[in-house]
Scaffold this motif. Structure first.
Motif, PDB file in Angstrom:
ATOM      1  N   ILE A 219       9.729   5.863 -11.659  1.00 44.14           N
ATOM      2  CA  ILE A 219       9.655   4.942 -10.514  1.00 44.14           C
ATOM      3  C   ILE A 219       8.166   3.866 -11.048  1.00 44.14           C
ATOM      4  N   TRP A 220       7.643   4.420 -11.840  1.00 43.32           N
ATOM      5  CA  TRP A 220       6.432   3.568 -12.336  1.00 43.32           C
ATOM      6  C   TRP A 220       7.069   2.485 -13.289  1.00 43.32           C
ATOM      7  N   ARG A 221       7.995   2.929 -13.990  1.00 43.31           N
ATOM      8  CA  ARG A 221       8.436   1.923 -15.072  1.00 43.31           C
ATOM      9  C   ARG A 221       9.399   0.772 -14.137  1.00 43.31           C
ATOM     10  N   PHE A 222      10.130   1.451 -13.185  1.00 42.57           N
ATOM     11  CA  PHE A 222      10.941   0.691 -12.269  1.00 42.57           C
ATOM     12  C   PHE A 222      10.105  -0.655 -11.829  1.00 42.57           C
ATOM     13  N   PHE A 223       8.724  -0.181 -11.201  1.00 39.97           N
ATOM     14  CA  PHE A 223       7.966  -1.116 -10.781  1.00 39.97           C
ATOM     15  C   PHE A 223       7.344  -2.179 -11.796  1.00 39.97           C
ATOM     16  N   LYS A 224       7.245  -1.854 -12.884  1.00 39.14           N
ATOM     17  CA  LYS A 224       6.674  -2.472 -13.931  1.00 39.14           C
ATOM     18  C   LYS A 224       7.783  -3.477 -14.580  1.00 39.14           C
ATOM     19  N   THR A 225       8.923  -3.143 -14.641  1.00 39.58           N
ATOM     20  CA  THR A 225      10.007  -4.067 -15.413  1.00 39.58           C
ATOM     21  C   THR A 225      11.136  -4.434 -14.547  1.00 39.58           C
ATOM     22  N   LYS A 226      11.513  -4.137 -13.390  1.00 42.21           N
ATOM     23  CA  LYS A 226      12.621  -4.254 -12.741  1.00 42.21           C
ATOM     24  C   LYS A 226      12.620  -4.644 -11.388  1.00 42.21           C
ATOM     25  N   ILE A 227      11.769  -4.365 -10.786  1.00 44.43           N
ATOM     26  CA  ILE A 227      11.475  -4.629  -9.331  1.00 44.43           C
ATOM     27  C   ILE A 227      11.796  -6.012  -8.866  1.00 44.43           C
ATOM     28  N   ASN A 228      10.738  -6.803  -9.588  1.00 40.78           N
ATOM     29  CA  ASN A 228      11.137  -8.215  -9.502  1.00 40.78           C
ATOM     30  C   ASN A 228      12.392  -8.886  -9.546  1.00 40.78           C
ATOM     31  N   ASP A 229      13.163  -8.377 -10.343  1.00 39.94           N
ATOM     32  CA  ASP A 229      14.545  -9.068 -10.714  1.00 39.94           C
ATOM     33  C   ASP A 229      15.505  -8.125  -9.862  1.00 39.94           C
ATOM     34  N   TYR A 230      15.381  -6.926  -9.604  1.00 41.85           N
ATOM     35  CA  TYR A 230      16.494  -6.260  -8.905  1.00 41.85           C
ATOM     36  C   TYR A 230      16.402  -6.300  -7.269  1.00 41.85           C
ATOM     37  N   CYS A 231      14.991  -6.300  -6.812  1.00 43.73           N
ATOM     38  CA  CYS A 231      14.681  -6.117  -5.530  1.00 43.73           C
ATOM     39  C   CYS A 231      14.084  -7.207  -4.540  1.00 43.73           C
ATOM     40  N   ILE A 232      13.793  -8.289  -5.236  1.00 40.28           N
ATOM     41  CA  ILE A 232      13.183  -9.479  -4.624  1.00 40.28           C
ATOM     42  C   ILE A 232      13.814 -10.866  -4.788  1.00 40.28           C
ATOM     43  N   GLU A 233      14.155 -11.481  -3.829  1.00 41.91           N
ATOM     44  CA  GLU A 233      14.956 -12.833  -3.912  1.00 41.91           C
ATOM     45  C   GLU A 233      14.124 -13.700  -2.874  1.00 41.91           C
ATOM     46  N   LYS A 234      14.182 -14.995  -3.441  1.00 40.43           N
ATOM     47  CA  LYS A 234      13.726 -15.913  -2.267  1.00 40.43           C
ATOM     48  C   LYS A 234      14.574 -16.142  -1.180  1.00 40.43           C
ATOM     49  N   GLU A 235      14.064 -16.597  -0.023  1.00 42.87           N
ATOM     50  CA  GLU A 235      14.815 -16.870   1.195  1.00 42.87           C
ATOM     51  C   GLU A 235      15.315 -15.491   1.702  1.00 42.87           C
ATOM     52  N   TYR A 236      14.844 -14.326   1.456  1.00 39.87           N
ATOM     53  CA  TYR A 236      15.402 -13.242   1.876  1.00 39.87           C
ATOM     54  C   TYR A 236      13.940 -12.307   2.582  1.00 39.87           C
ATOM     55  N   ARG A 237      14.221 -11.566   3.486  1.00 40.47           N
ATOM     56  CA  ARG A 237      13.321 -10.407   3.782  1.00 40.47           C
ATOM     57  C   ARG A 237      13.540  -9.333   2.800  1.00 40.47           C
ATOM     58  N   ASN A 238      12.941  -8.995   1.901  1.00 37.53           N
ATOM     59  CA  ASN A 238      13.070  -8.038   0.920  1.00 37.53           C
ATOM     60  C   ASN A 238      12.410  -6.869   1.251  1.00 37.53           C
ATOM     61  N   ILE A 239      13.284  -5.530   1.254  1.00 39.33           N
ATOM     62  CA  ILE A 239      12.966  -4.374   1.874  1.00 39.33           C
ATOM     63  C   ILE A 239      13.417  -3.308   0.700  1.00 39.33           C
ATOM     64  N   LEU A 240      12.200  -2.542   0.181  1.00 46.70           N
ATOM     65  CA  LEU A 240      12.841  -1.507  -0.551  1.00 46.70           C
ATOM     66  C   LEU A 240      12.601  -0.005  -0.011  1.00 46.70           C
ATOM     67  N   VAL A 241      13.487   0.695   0.154  1.00 45.98           N
ATOM     68  CA  VAL A 241      13.456   2.024   0.574  1.00 45.98           C
ATOM     69  C   VAL A 241      13.612   3.115  -0.642  1.00 45.98           C
TER      70      VAL A 241
END
Length: 299
Positions: free
Chosen positions: A159-181
């Motif tokens: 999970i730590w590496r996911f936050f480091k290298t992937k979360i911005n590309d995979y889970c966050i987009e402009k003009e959306y309400r971004n939720i990670l479960v």
């Protein structure tokens, strides 16, 4: 002359009135646009497929932990589909997807997970697609867990590496309400991501908590004085809301739950997460309202 002056005054008044109306209209359009954007959901699920889901190693006579995960996922998908149904067709612009880290070695698991990446927009929205989304999310995750348990190859949770290298590309987009479960027991460990700077680490295990003497009533004083915690993995997650489900502390340490939740809370705060909640493992029927309230609540 007097007549000309009156005409000029009337003309100026008309221009001023039209200008104000146009400004008001533009302002209302901007407000509407902002409101529409906040209504666009981008939901990601991150599964911890470590040995925490093993019915053999961690049996639970009330309900196995992997089945609890499946129930939580079902509540998330229901909240998502209910949200889509509540919108007009022209407003449809919502996404839901599921991730693992590391990626399971079983290609069948990865194939099943591809069907869980769904986008519903004004070009494809239909009652059938919405119903299929709910059905797929009720069925596929269970198959994933069963395959992972059958393989018995629990390689940990990065999970730590996911936050480091992937979360911005995979889970966050402009003009959306971004939720990670995130579905996890609260412990993080992956053999290839073991970093340590003083008492800040990229992992958290029962052994680490014990070796740091964070198992007495003075655990928080020790944590503060000796600076225990997670290494920061990201600098700005201000456009992300996170719901952590399934915290399952080792019962041999009465302070384990507090330690785990403090680790995660401080980690999210230092990474500037917009909003978050951290919840213990419980029966899906008890968690259903909590999950749906989190997703439906606008901030």
């Amino acid at each position: 002359m007097k007549r000309n002056i009156e005409l000029i005054i009337i003309l100026l008044f008309t221009i001023l009135t039209l200008s104000c109306k146009n400004e008001e209209k533009e302002e209302n359009n901007n407000v509407a646009k902002t409101k529409d954007v906040s209504e666009n959901l981008n939901i990601s699920l991150l599964l911890d497929l470590s040995d925490r889901i093993s019915p053999t190693k961690y049996p639970n006579p009330t309900m196995e932990y992997y089945l609890r995960d499946v129930g939580y996922i079902n509540s998330v998908s229901e909240a998502f589909t209910e949200h889509v149904r509540s919108k007009k067709v022209i407003q449809a612009q919502d996404k839901i997807q599921l991730f693992f880290d590391p990626t399971p070695l079983n290609p069948q698991i990865n194939k099943i997970s591809k069907d869980l990446k769904i986008e519903i927009n004004k070009g494809n929205v239909s009652r059938e697609l919405i119903n299929n989304t709910k059905t797929i999310y009720a069925k596929n995750p269970l198959e994933i867990y069963k395959l992972a348990i059958k393989d018995g190859n629990y390689i940990g949770s990065d999970i730590w590496r996911f936050f480091k290298t992937k979360i911005n590309d995979y889970c966050i987009e402009k003009e959306y309400r971004n939720i990670l479960v995130i579905l996890t027991d609260g412990y993080i460990y992956y053999k290839d991501t073991q970093m340590k700077e003083g008492n800040l680490t990229s992992y958290l295990t029962p052994e680490l908590i014990k070796s740091g003497n964070l198992n007495t009533s003075s655990w928080n004083t020790k944590r503060i004085d000796q600076k225990f915690g997670f290494l920061k993995a990201n600098t700005n997650l201000s456009n992300l809301e996170i719901l952590v489900l399934g915290i399952n502390p080792d019962t041999k340490n009465p302070y384990e739950e507090d330690v785990i939740k403090t680790y995660w809370t401080n980690w999210f705060q230092v990474m500037k997460v917009k909003r978050f909640e951290i919840r213990n493992a419980d029966l899906p029927s008890n968690m259903d309202k909590i999950i749906k309230d989190f997703i439906s609540k606008k901030i």
